[in-house]
Write a protein that holds these residues in place. Structure first.
Motif: not given
Length: 478
Positions: A414-419, A421-431
């Motif tokens: 997830x720390x390779x690039x911005x894209x 990192x973006x793929x590891x962001x889960x939907x806020x619906x999970x909160x």
């Protein structure tokens, strides 16, 4: 019976004519009314503020944007202990223990905004409250008014005519007692009004009635003591001195001895000391942030065997999330065990200090009042346990999202690039794994059960003083 009531009526008329007695009654009535209003306003404000803060905390958590689920584990959440309706009478531990907690993964934080550490001193009172006014100041009023009940008849040479007219010592004792008890019960009116207000705000009627009954029993104890001393002392100054010493001992000295004895005999380690003691166990559990740690090799082997694969990359679940979930469960088990040990010591301290209620009715009524109001140490401990349930559930809910919805390859890169990192962001619906938290006092029957021992102490005091008083009444002489 008519002679007894006549004596009581004459005493009431005397008090109304006495400027000192009337002034003392007026000052006490103003004190009770003002403290009741101030306490009610303060606790009502705290009640509404904490409900609002709880709603804001939940809304803030749920409104967070898409993130890595473990970021949300550390983002955390706040819970608040809302004061129960009867706290308008007795705030109890509210000023000595924390009223809110920050919940986050891997840690059990202490309650915040406490003015003193939780120990046998729980339930001490920092502010003037309705409960404190009844526990400390009303006995002083009764002493000031009633210390000369029988002695006055002897000093003013009216005792001989009374006895010559056929009035027995028992009748005189009973008449004076009815007068003092009637005054005490009248002074319970502000408390009854406050209990009615609390019932209107959701308090259990049974618990409210228990509070009134407990304080009525407490005042009866003081009435019995005052009447007894007034019948055996030979002068009003001597009676006043004896009662003042008893008040000092039962209200100030014995409670302090109880607290200090409990702290010495049952020492409770502080939060920092507790954390240091369990560090070795926590290290043995392993760091859930490091999936390659030796502590998780067996977990990895079992998981690979379960899914019949040879690499963690081929698992249908995210191994890093599995490690985080397993480590959190093991950490929580260790932390809960130490927390329960500490709470058991605190409860032991409180029980030991409360046992001095056999020597001090002030301690007995204070313990019973907190129990019935739902503001005692047991209630605070239940808040800590319920807050921990919320913490564990939402952390493990986020770990489940980590396990099931986040790919292992994306997670480790997830720390390779911005894209990436973006793929590891889960939907806020999970909160929405966060459960709504509402802290409520225990059932009225449970609170009555906790108050039964203090009530038994007061009843024992009353029986003892009444029995001695009955013997003293027969020996009333000019």
């Amino acid at each position: 019976m008519s002679r007894i009531l006549t004596i009581a009526h004459a005493e009431w008329r005397l008090w109304l004519r006495s400027r000192l007695a009337f002034g003392a009654l007026l000052i006490t009535a103003l004190l009770l009314t003002s403290t009741s209003v101030v306490t009610a306003l303060r606790m009502s404000e705290a009640h509404h503020a904490r409900i609002h803060q709880q709603a804001v905390a939940e809304a803030t958590f749920l409104s967070q944007p898409d993130r890595h689920p473990h970021r949300m584990v550390h983002y955390g959440h706040y819970v608040f202990r809302v004061p129960p309706p009867l706290s308008v009478i007795d705030p109890g531990v509210d000023s000595v223990t924390g009223q809110s907690m920050f919940l986050e993964g891997h840690r059990q934080n202490t309650a915040m905004f406490a003015d003193a550490r939780a120990s046998a001193e729980l339930g001490g009172f920092e502010d003037l409250t309705t409960a404190l006014a009844y526990q400390l100041f009303l006995p002083l009023l009764l002493i000031a008014i009633g210390h000369g009940l029988i002695i006055r008849e002897r000093e003013e040479t009216t005792l001989v005519p009374l006895l010559a007219q056929g009035v027995t010592g028992t009748e005189l004792y009973a008449g004076k007692g009815i007068a003092l008890v009637g005054l005490s019960l009248a002074l319970l009116l502000p408390l009854a009004v406050m209990c009615a207000v609390a019932v209107g705000r959701g308090a259990a009627p049974l618990a409210s009635a228990g509070v009134i009954g407990l304080y009525a029993l407490y005042l009866l104890v003081w009435c019995s003591l005052i009447l007894l001393v007034s019948s055996v002392a030979r002068s009003r100054s001597l009676a006043l001195g004896i009662l003042a010493l008893v008040w000092l001992g039962t209200a100030l000295i014995i409670p302090r001895i109880g607290v200090e004895s409990a702290s010495s005999l049952i020492p409770v380690p502080g939060k920092i000391e507790t954390d240091l003691n369990m560090q070795a166990e926590l290290r043995a559990v392993g760091d859930g942030h490091n999936a390659s740690a030796p502590e998780f090799r067996q977990l990895q082997a079992d998981l690979l065997a379960q899914y019949d694969v040879t690499r963690v990359e081929d698992l249908p679940v995210n191994f890093r999330g599995v490690v985080a979930r397993a480590a959190e469960a093991d950490l929580t088990e260790v932390m809960n065990r130490h927390a329960e040990e500490r709470m058991a010591l605190e409860a032991g301290q409180a029980r030991f200090a409360a046992s001095f209620g056999w020597l001090s009715p002030v301690l007995a009524v204070a313990a019973g009042s907190r129990a019935l109001s739902g503001t005692d140490l047991a209630t605070h401990h239940r808040f800590l346990r319920e807050a921990e349930v919320v913490r564990f559930d939402f952390v493990q809910g986020l770990n489940r999202v980590h396990v099931e919805q986040l790919a292992y390859g994306d997670d480790i890169n997830r720390n390779i690039d911005a894209e990436a990192s973006k793929r590891t962001r889960m939907s806020a619906e999970n909160w929405n794994v966060l459960d709504e938290f509402t802290f409520r006092p225990a059932a009225a029957t449970e609170r009555l059960a906790r108050a039964s021992t203090p009530a038994a102490m007061l009843f024992a005091w009353l029986l003892m003083l009444a029995a001695i008083g009955a013997l003293a009444a027969r020996r009333v002489q000019p």
